[in-house]
Design a protein around this motif. Sequence first.
Motif, PDB file in Angstrom:
ATOM      1  N   TYR A   1       0.844  -1.191   0.000  1.00  0.00           N
ATOM      2  CA  TYR A   1       0.000   0.000   0.000  1.00  0.00           C
ATOM      3  C   TYR A   1       0.886   1.250   0.000  1.00  0.00           C
ATOM      4  O   TYR A   1       1.987   1.233   0.553  1.00  0.00           O
ATOM      5  CB  TYR A   1      -0.888   0.055   1.245  1.00  0.00           C
ATOM      6  CG  TYR A   1      -1.963  -1.006   1.321  1.00  0.00           C
ATOM      7  CD1 TYR A   1      -3.283  -0.710   0.977  1.00  0.00           C
ATOM      8  CD2 TYR A   1      -1.681  -2.295   1.760  1.00  0.00           C
ATOM      9  CE1 TYR A   1      -4.279  -1.670   1.064  1.00  0.00           C
ATOM     10  CE2 TYR A   1      -2.669  -3.259   1.852  1.00  0.00           C
ATOM     11  CZ  TYR A   1      -3.970  -2.942   1.503  1.00  0.00           C
ATOM     12  OH  TYR A   1      -4.948  -3.894   1.586  1.00  0.00           O
ATOM     13  N   TRP A   2       0.367   2.314  -0.602  1.00  0.00           N
ATOM     14  CA  TRP A   2       1.029   3.612  -0.585  1.00  0.00           C
ATOM     15  C   TRP A   2       0.183   4.569   0.256  1.00  0.00           C
ATOM     16  O   TRP A   2      -1.022   4.721   0.021  1.00  0.00           O
ATOM     17  CB  TRP A   2       1.175   4.159  -2.003  1.00  0.00           C
ATOM     18  CG  TRP A   2       1.485   5.626  -2.069  1.00  0.00           C
ATOM     19  CD1 TRP A   2       0.625   6.657  -2.336  1.00  0.00           C
ATOM     20  CD2 TRP A   2       2.771   6.228  -1.851  1.00  0.00           C
ATOM     21  NE1 TRP A   2       1.282   7.846  -2.312  1.00  0.00           N
ATOM     22  CE2 TRP A   2       2.590   7.632  -2.011  1.00  0.00           C
ATOM     23  CE3 TRP A   2       4.034   5.737  -1.544  1.00  0.00           C
ATOM     24  CZ2 TRP A   2       3.647   8.521  -1.864  1.00  0.00           C
ATOM     25  CZ3 TRP A   2       5.080   6.629  -1.400  1.00  0.00           C
ATOM     26  CH2 TRP A   2       4.882   7.998  -1.578  1.00  0.00           C
ATOM     27  N   VAL A   3       0.816   5.191   1.259  1.00  0.00           N
ATOM     28  CA  VAL A   3       0.129   6.166   2.105  1.00  0.00           C
ATOM     29  C   VAL A   3       0.962   7.437   2.109  1.00  0.00           C
ATOM     30  O   VAL A   3       2.057   7.472   2.684  1.00  0.00           O
ATOM     31  CB  VAL A   3      -0.054   5.655   3.549  1.00  0.00           C
ATOM     32  CG1 VAL A   3      -0.789   6.698   4.389  1.00  0.00           C
ATOM     33  CG2 VAL A   3      -0.812   4.324   3.552  1.00  0.00           C
TER      34      VAL A   3
ATOM     35  N   GLY B   1       5.965   9.847   1.303  1.00  0.00           N
ATOM     36  CA  GLY B   1       4.948   8.962   1.852  1.00  0.00           C
ATOM     37  C   GLY B   1       5.578   7.734   2.465  1.00  0.00           C
ATOM     38  O   GLY B   1       6.785   7.687   2.719  1.00  0.00           O
ATOM     39  N   VAL B   2       4.742   6.735   2.694  1.00  0.00           N
ATOM     40  CA  VAL B   2       5.175   5.497   3.326  1.00  0.00           C
ATOM     41  C   VAL B   2       4.624   4.323   2.530  1.00  0.00           C
ATOM     42  O   VAL B   2       3.477   4.352   2.080  1.00  0.00           O
ATOM     43  CB  VAL B   2       4.670   5.424   4.788  1.00  0.00           C
ATOM     44  CG1 VAL B   2       4.895   4.047   5.371  1.00  0.00           C
ATOM     45  CG2 VAL B   2       5.368   6.467   5.643  1.00  0.00           C
ATOM     46  N   VAL B   3       5.449   3.304   2.342  1.00  0.00           N
ATOM     47  CA  VAL B   3       5.036   2.063   1.692  1.00  0.00           C
ATOM     48  C   VAL B   3       4.817   1.023   2.785  1.00  0.00           C
ATOM     49  O   VAL B   3       5.695   0.793   3.622  1.00  0.00           O
ATOM     50  CB  VAL B   3       6.095   1.574   0.696  1.00  0.00           C
ATOM     51  CG1 VAL B   3       5.586   0.345  -0.053  1.00  0.00           C
ATOM     52  CG2 VAL B   3       6.465   2.678  -0.283  1.00  0.00           C
ATOM     53  N   VAL B   4       3.648   0.405   2.788  1.00  0.00           N
ATOM     54  CA  VAL B   4       3.307  -0.659   3.737  1.00  0.00           C
ATOM     55  C   VAL B   4       3.271  -1.967   2.966  1.00  0.00           C
ATOM     56  O   VAL B   4       2.499  -2.118   2.014  1.00  0.00           O
ATOM     57  CB  VAL B   4       1.952  -0.398   4.417  1.00  0.00           C
ATOM     58  CG1 VAL B   4       1.582  -1.562   5.341  1.00  0.00           C
ATOM     59  CG2 VAL B   4       1.989   0.907   5.193  1.00  0.00           C
ATOM     60  N   VAL B   5       4.137  -2.906   3.343  1.00  0.00           N
ATOM     61  CA  VAL B   5       4.225  -4.211   2.696  1.00  0.00           C
ATOM     62  C   VAL B   5       3.788  -5.247   3.728  1.00  0.00           C
ATOM     63  O   VAL B   5       4.368  -5.315   4.816  1.00  0.00           O
ATOM     64  CB  VAL B   5       5.666  -4.493   2.224  1.00  0.00           C
ATOM     65  CG1 VAL B   5       5.738  -5.810   1.478  1.00  0.00           C
ATOM     66  CG2 VAL B   5       6.169  -3.359   1.341  1.00  0.00           C
ATOM     67  N   CYS B   6       2.772  -6.050   3.420  1.00  0.00           N
ATOM     68  CA  CYS B   6       2.197  -6.885   4.479  1.00  0.00           C
ATOM     69  C   CYS B   6       1.568  -8.161   3.949  1.00  0.00           C
ATOM     70  O   CYS B   6       1.290  -8.306   2.761  1.00  0.00           O
ATOM     71  CB  CYS B   6       1.142  -6.096   5.252  1.00  0.00           C
ATOM     72  SG  CYS B   6      -0.305  -5.615   4.267  1.00  0.00           S
ATOM     73  N   THR B   7       1.343  -9.100   4.880  1.00  0.00           N
ATOM     74  CA  THR B   7       0.592 -10.320   4.597  1.00  0.00           C
ATOM     75  C   THR B   7      -0.888 -10.076   4.875  1.00  0.00           C
ATOM     76  O   THR B   7      -1.279  -9.053   5.437  1.00  0.00           O
ATOM     77  CB  THR B   7       1.093 -11.482   5.469  1.00  0.00           C
ATOM     78  OG1 THR B   7       0.888 -11.159   6.858  1.00  0.00           O
ATOM     79  CG2 THR B   7       2.572 -11.737   5.231  1.00  0.00           C
ATOM     80  N   ASP B   8      -1.716 -11.065   4.506  1.00  0.00           N
ATOM     81  CA  ASP B   8      -3.155 -10.896   4.714  1.00  0.00           C
ATOM     82  C   ASP B   8      -3.532 -10.928   6.188  1.00  0.00           C
ATOM     83  O   ASP B   8      -4.659 -10.567   6.543  1.00  0.00           O
ATOM     84  CB  ASP B   8      -3.954 -11.939   3.924  1.00  0.00           C
ATOM     85  CG  ASP B   8      -3.638 -13.370   4.332  1.00  0.00           C
ATOM     86  OD1 ASP B   8      -2.642 -13.600   5.042  1.00  0.00           O
ATOM     87  OD2 ASP B   8      -4.395 -14.272   3.924  1.00  0.00           O
ATOM     88  N   GLY B   9      -2.608 -11.345   7.047  1.00  0.00           N
ATOM     89  CA  GLY B   9      -2.877 -11.277   8.472  1.00  0.00           C
ATOM     90  C   GLY B   9      -3.100  -9.856   8.948  1.00  0.00           C
ATOM     91  O   GLY B   9      -3.775  -9.635   9.960  1.00  0.00           O
TER      92      GLY B   9
END
Length: 452
Positions: A313-315, A380-388
């Motif tokens: 995600y990009w925030v 901005g901030v990049v959020v890299v994550c699993t579906d958890g």
Amino acid sequence: MSKMPESADLPTCPGCEEPLEPGDRFCGACGYDLSVVPPRPDDQPTLVMNGLGIARPAAPAPDVDWPAAAGADGSAAPAPALLPDELPGLDSAGGRLPAHPGDFELPAPRPAAPLPAPVPAPFSADPRTSAPAPAAPAPPAGAKLCVACRAGRVDTDGYCENCGHAQPRERDHVEQELGAVAAVSDRGLRHHRNEDAFAVSSAALPDGTPAVVAVVCDGVSSATRPDEASAAAAASANESLLESLARGTHPQQAMHDAIVVAAEAVDSLAPVAASALDGDPHRHRNAPACTIVGAVVASGLLVIGWIGDSRAYWVPDDRQAPPARLTEDDSWAAQMVAAGLMNEAEAYADERAHAITGWLGADAYELEPHTASFKPDRPGVVVVCTDGLWNYAEGADEMARALPADAARRPLHAAQVLVGHALDGGGHDNVTVAVLPFAVPPQGAGSAYDPA
């Protein structure tokens, strides 16, 4: 928790889920017209956008004056990049996708229950005198203390010699911060082990400018040794990215190559003796598998690569600007939405929603890495994550609300808050998130941008 479809050998009919043969145009069981589900386009590693709306593919002139690769695997001229806040509407091949304005939202998490009062360290009493027995002797210096009683020494079998409490495993909760990137992984509240893994690192490009890397992997719980698969994929992809970037390979090509290397690492885990699984009833006997999502920030360029349903995600720092989801899931739900057979709320409410259609592993249908280049015009901030995590923050707006306002200055704190958001929501799955701040480089001051 990612899940593979019930059959990993053949695709299935969207109407009745019967296996299909290659080249079928209609389902032999129910007669479903398979042409209504568009085949996945060949991945093209570029998305093109402008500041006003969706743009048509740009001319092949490069946006980034990237150093030439010294090795034989260097990429060709860099492809144009896109603005992250305009990503909804395009997939990683540059084709039109259904928009995400109404990403399916899970109910808001209930307030966390108050923690119980602290329990004093256990002690045994002499039944004849009712007096407390002497406390356990202090463990030797340097010995690992029990997390429960904080007095007993932890034996080699992972249990406290004083109170017998089983100790958390090394991967149950992991945190790492490298200044420009941070990541946190947690087992969650319902799983017996953590099957996620991450790797964060930094490298120097040939011109001396820094590059920051984050890779997040989610083990497929229905496969054999998913924890080993995710660890192998994250480590090998990270190593490949560092080597390629240091040689001057364009980050988008480096990301593609890293996903291929990660797939090979997971494939190599498939041959295993059956006796190796006898001691663990949770380990299944099909090939190890995992999803992967990675991000590289280098010289004003943001590159994302993925296979499966882990997301990026990009925030923007300016929360008045729109956030965006930068990836499109390889999943049953996403396929149904793309085909127009369901809306997102219906698709993600279905029990088959998290059945993935792309993953790393020997049982995968075909390796199709997705890559996309972005050229944000603001910090901005990049959020890299699993579906958890994203199960509790599905839409980009939800993710932006869960992310602390000071995430760019305190990435580790931001990652901790996001993991806490998932745990407060129920923690039904392993939770892993990496947070990468993105700063727009000044033009003409050592930037890799083309001034034009």
